[in-house]
Design an enzyme around this catalytic site. Structure first.
Site, PDB file in Angstrom:
ATOM      1  N   GLU A  60      -7.752   1.016  -0.463  1.00  0.00           N
ATOM      2  CA  GLU A  60      -7.957  -0.435  -0.389  1.00  0.00           C
ATOM      3  C   GLU A  60      -8.887  -0.798   0.772  1.00  0.00           C
ATOM      4  O   GLU A  60      -8.575  -1.625   1.628  1.00  0.00           O
ATOM      5  CB  GLU A  60      -6.617  -1.178  -0.292  1.00  0.00           C
TER       6      GLU A  60
ATOM      7  N   GLU B 259      -2.452   2.365  -8.189  1.00  0.00           N
ATOM      8  CA  GLU B 259      -1.356   1.456  -7.828  1.00  0.00           C
ATOM      9  C   GLU B 259      -1.243   0.418  -8.935  1.00  0.00           C
ATOM     10  O   GLU B 259      -2.199  -0.306  -9.208  1.00  0.00           O
ATOM     11  CB  GLU B 259      -1.593   0.764  -6.474  1.00  0.00           C
TER      12      GLU B 259
ATOM     13  N   TYR C 131      -1.493  -5.409  -9.688  1.00  0.00           N
ATOM     14  CA  TYR C 131      -0.058  -5.655  -9.765  1.00  0.00           C
ATOM     15  C   TYR C 131       0.198  -6.881 -10.640  1.00  0.00           C
ATOM     16  O   TYR C 131      -0.535  -7.868 -10.578  1.00  0.00           O
ATOM     17  CB  TYR C 131       0.530  -5.899  -8.374  1.00  0.00           C
TER      18      TYR C 131
END
Length: 514
Positions: free
Chosen positions: A194, A317, A261
């Site tokens: 990230e 992720e 997410y």
């Protein structure tokens, strides 16, 4: 069974209280040569909250089966679902982690402050050797994220030499003195994490220069080919992907990561893991399905610069992120796990399976006690979550040959908005068995699937279903088996016809045996 074109025409009829829900077709074309990489089914273990400490790594006085301080009931659970790789030490923690803190005698390791996750002391008792021991016990490959944010190229180069060099050097001798004479041969290597945010707040132009700088010192030691994974975009930052693909040669990058997410609310108020109604349920399903758009758009950009698809898209992720459970440290990101989460996991894995030409890695966040966990623990007790059982059902797709499908699904409509009620993916394993994973997102209506399977020459079939009475249902320490797969009674094969019923809010995996 030959590799000629096979088509399964599937009629989906869903019934409400008294009205037929409609009809759709699922077409399966058994001509693909693509493989669903087992690394799509990877997992993530960050030094965050109770994932490592009090998750994998427990106090040596705890009365559970252990190897050193590694908790073996957790290991056995992960072995059962054939975890292919485990990502560590982060996440955001990776760019504050200095590997030399976590080697050597534990009593001599420094205590640092985990400034990313809760400002708590970290005694570094779980470090490189402990992580690689854990991976060996699970039988998975280690995926290490190196420190670009606060580390140096020299530090990263030294870590790789310590891990992978089998000849004579000070660092390989240090590794041997610390208990492992042979090189570890770590292949999967993240060059930062990230980097657009917690990994350094970089621009993509600056990051690509850093990738090339750090990557220059990430060497292939004898016997180990390093697979460098670039820190890719946040969600729909397509510019980041464009810059990375323009500026990093395809031969120098094994994969480009992407993070997304499912957040039902906003980042300040993400919503409860257990207390929600159909409005939030529907929003969660809709946002989960945005993964397909992301994969398609990022893949299209990658195709411009890498038409041969040498570079994998690694969604390392993903998962649903809710507010932390009341009464827990909010920085520890501990959340419960409901049937809703299992449906999100199954839908997302279907998306990855159907894009296996480009998506060849993915890592659910995270393995234990953090975010969309597979396992929750409290002291010596543990419980397997509904999401765990999705991975148990879907392990049949690992390294199986992908079977393309075309689905015209009826809609699940709520408050004037609609999404497809059913999603699916299919594969054929090395024994010739076909597995079709079907997800019904509609929490109110069942779906009856009828299929003509003449071309498959099926001799027998079986099916397992994962569902519960309500989408907020969870497994707890006191009721651990509320949601788990059950073999369900299939309609008997009638000539060349197949019939499968998908209960409301359910996951059904069908096995067709030739």
């Amino acid at each position: 069974m030959t590799s000629t074109l096979r088509t399964i025409a599937v009629c989906l009829l869903a019934f409400g209280a008294t009205t037929a829900f409609g009809q759709a077709t699922l077409t399966v074309t058994d001509t693909s040569t693509q493989t669903i990489s087992r690394f799509i089914y990877g997992h993530f273990a960050e030094d965050l909250g109770r994932c490592i400490y009090d998750g994998f790594w427990v106090d040596d006085s705890m009365k559970v089966p252990r190897k050193d301080r590694i908790r073996l009931d957790v290991v056995e659970a992960l072995k059962r679902i054939k975890v292919p790789d485990l990502r560590w030490p982060g996440g955001c923690f990776a760019d504050q982690y200095h590997w030399s803190d976590g080697i050597g005698p534990r009593a001599q390791r420094p205590t640092r402050v985990n400034t990313t996750w809760g400002m708590i002391p970290d005694d570094n008792s779980f470090g490189t050797h402990e992580f690689l021991e854990l991976c060996g016990l699970i039988g998975c490959e280690p995926y290490i994220a190196g420190n670009v944010g606060s580390g140096t190229p020299q530090e990263m180069e030294n870590w790789l030499e310590y891990l992978n060099y089998g000849g004579k050097s000070t660092l390989s001798a240090q590794r041997a003195a610390n208990g492992h004479p042979a090189p570890y041969k770590v292949s999967l290597w993240g060059v930062g994490n990230e980097s657009w945010g917690c990994g350094g707040s970089m621009t993509p132009e600056f990051y690509t220069d850093q990738f090339k700088r750090y990557g220059e010192f990430c060497k292939d030691y004898p016997g180990t080919h390093l697979k460098k994974i670039a820190s890719g975009p946040n969600s729909d930052d397509y510019h980041w992907t464009e810059v990375c693909m323009q500026r990093i040669p395809a031969w120098d990058m094994y994969a480009l990561s992407m993070h997304y997410y499912t957040v039902v609310g906003d980042w300040d108020h993400k919503g409860s893991a257990t207390r929600f109604g159909e409005d939030e349920y529907f929003t969660g399903m809709r946002k989960c399905m945005f993964m397909d758009t992301l994969v398609r758009k990022h893949s299209a950009i990658m195709d411009k610069y890498d038409p041969a698809k040498r570079v994998a898209l690694a969604v390392d992720e993903w998962g649903i992120w809710t507010d932390a459970e009341p009464g827990t440290n909010p920085a520890f990101l501990y959340q419960q796990n409901s049937l809703r989460d299992a449906l999100i996991a199954a839908t997302t894995l279907n998306i990855f399976n159907n894009h296996c030409d480009r998506v060849r890695m993915a890592n659910l966040a995270q393995a234990i006690n953090v975010l969309q966990a597979l396992i929750l623990t409290k002291g010596a007790r543990m419980v397997l979550t509904p999401t765990y059982y999705v991975f148990e059902l879907y392990k049949v797709h690992q390294d199986a040959r992908w079977i393309p499908i075309s689905l015209n699904s009826p809609d699940y409509t709520y408050n004037g908005q609609s999404i497809p009620a059913v999603n699916a993916s299919a594969s054929r394993d090395q024994q010739g068995r076909v597995h079709i994973s079907l997800v019904n997102l509609d929490p109110n209506k069942e779906v009856t699937v009828s299929a003509n399977i003449q071309a498959l020459h099926v001799r027998s079939m079986s099916q397992e279903v994962l569902t519960s009475a309500h989408f907020t249902d969870i497994n707890t320490l006191d009721e651990p088996n509320k949601i788990r797969p059950l073999a369900s009674t299939a309609e008997p094969l009638s000539g060349d016809s197949l019939s499968v019923t998908l209960p409301p809010a359910s996951i059904v995996v069908v096995e067709l045996r030739p």
